[in-house]
Design a protein around this motif. Structure first.
Motif, PDB file in Angstrom:
ATOM      1  N   ILE A  79       0.843  -1.197   0.000  1.00 39.09           N
ATOM      2  CA  ILE A  79       0.000   0.000   0.000  1.00 39.09           C
ATOM      3  C   ILE A  79       0.876   1.244   0.000  1.00 39.09           C
ATOM      4  N   CYS A  80       0.627   2.130  -0.958  1.00 43.73           N
ATOM      5  CA  CYS A  80       1.365   3.382  -0.987  1.00 43.73           C
ATOM      6  C   CYS A  80       0.750   4.324   0.049  1.00 43.73           C
ATOM      7  N   ASP A  81       1.573   4.801   0.962  1.00 49.54           N
ATOM      8  CA  ASP A  81       1.087   5.663   2.030  1.00 49.54           C
ATOM      9  C   ASP A  81       0.699   7.037   1.524  1.00 49.54           C
ATOM     10  N   LEU A 137       6.158   3.756  -0.393  1.00 45.46           N
ATOM     11  CA  LEU A 137       5.822   4.825  -1.330  1.00 45.46           C
ATOM     12  C   LEU A 137       6.021   4.263  -2.730  1.00 45.46           C
ATOM     13  N   CYS A 138       4.973   4.312  -3.546  1.00 41.98           N
ATOM     14  CA  CYS A 138       5.068   3.745  -4.888  1.00 41.98           C
ATOM     15  C   CYS A 138       6.051   4.561  -5.727  1.00 41.98           C
ATOM     16  N   GLU A 139       6.420   3.991  -6.876  1.00 40.61           N
ATOM     17  CA  GLU A 139       7.429   4.644  -7.709  1.00 40.61           C
ATOM     18  C   GLU A 139       7.048   6.068  -8.073  1.00 40.61           C
ATOM     19  N   LYS A 140       5.769   6.245  -8.420  1.00 36.93           N
ATOM     20  CA  LYS A 140       5.293   7.557  -8.822  1.00 36.93           C
ATOM     21  C   LYS A 140       5.471   8.560  -7.682  1.00 36.93           C
ATOM     22  N   CYS A 141       5.072   8.160  -6.475  1.00 42.53           N
ATOM     23  CA  CYS A 141       5.151   9.063  -5.319  1.00 42.53           C
ATOM     24  C   CYS A 141       6.590   9.286  -4.893  1.00 42.53           C
ATOM     25  N   ARG A 142       7.410   8.281  -5.007  1.00 40.18           N
ATOM     26  CA  ARG A 142       8.818   8.436  -4.655  1.00 40.18           C
ATOM     27  C   ARG A 142       9.468   9.433  -5.593  1.00 40.18           C
TER      28      ARG A 142
HETATM   29 ZN    ZN Z   1       1.812   6.416  -4.461  1.00 36.41          ZN
END
Ligand code: ZN
Ligand code: ZN
Length: 124
Positions: free
Chosen positions: A75-77, A112-117
């Motif tokens: 799960i992306c926080d 944190l997913c790749e996009k959010c990172r």
């Molecule tokens: Zn994300």
């Protein structure tokens, strides 16, 4: 099982996503225009009780419904993106560690997913 119960189960099994009750309701309405949200909730509860579907509980967002096959979740926080991951079944390991038989376990891994990172450049 009722016709509605079967239909709701099919919606969940056919979806590649993790649907909320509202999203299931919208899809159910396309097939059975007279269905009401309460019927969807009742059937979801019954299907979870029978272990035909699985409820995924997340902090701060509505419950999602999922196939009952054994898998875990990433799960992306930041954006709440939920992805399936397939890890080894930890049941035996957990039973050994706590010294008692277990019924089930839920493993949610937060990241944190790749996009959010990628977006998290320094703001200051
Ligand atoms: Zn994300
Ligand atoms: Zn899943």
């Amino acid at each position: 099982m009722t016709k509605n119960g079967k239909m709701i189960m099919e919606i969940i099994y056919e979806s590649a996503e993790h649907l909320t009750a509202e999203q299931i309701f919208i899809q159910a309405k396309e097939k059975a225009p007279k269905i009401v949200l309460a019927t969807v909730y009742n059937n979801l509860k019954r299907l979870v009780d029978k272990k035909l579907i699985r409820r995924v509980t997340l902090d701060g967002s509505p419950d999602r419904y999922d196939k009952p096959t054994r898998h875990d979740h990433l799960i992306c926080d930041k954006c709440g993106k939920l992805s399936d991951i397939h890890l080894d079944d930890l049941s035996n390991r957990l039973e050994r560690d706590i010294g008692m038989p277990i019924v089930s376990y839920d493993l949610n891994i937060h990241y944190l997913c790749e996009k959010c990172r990628g977006k998290s450049s320094p703001e200051h």
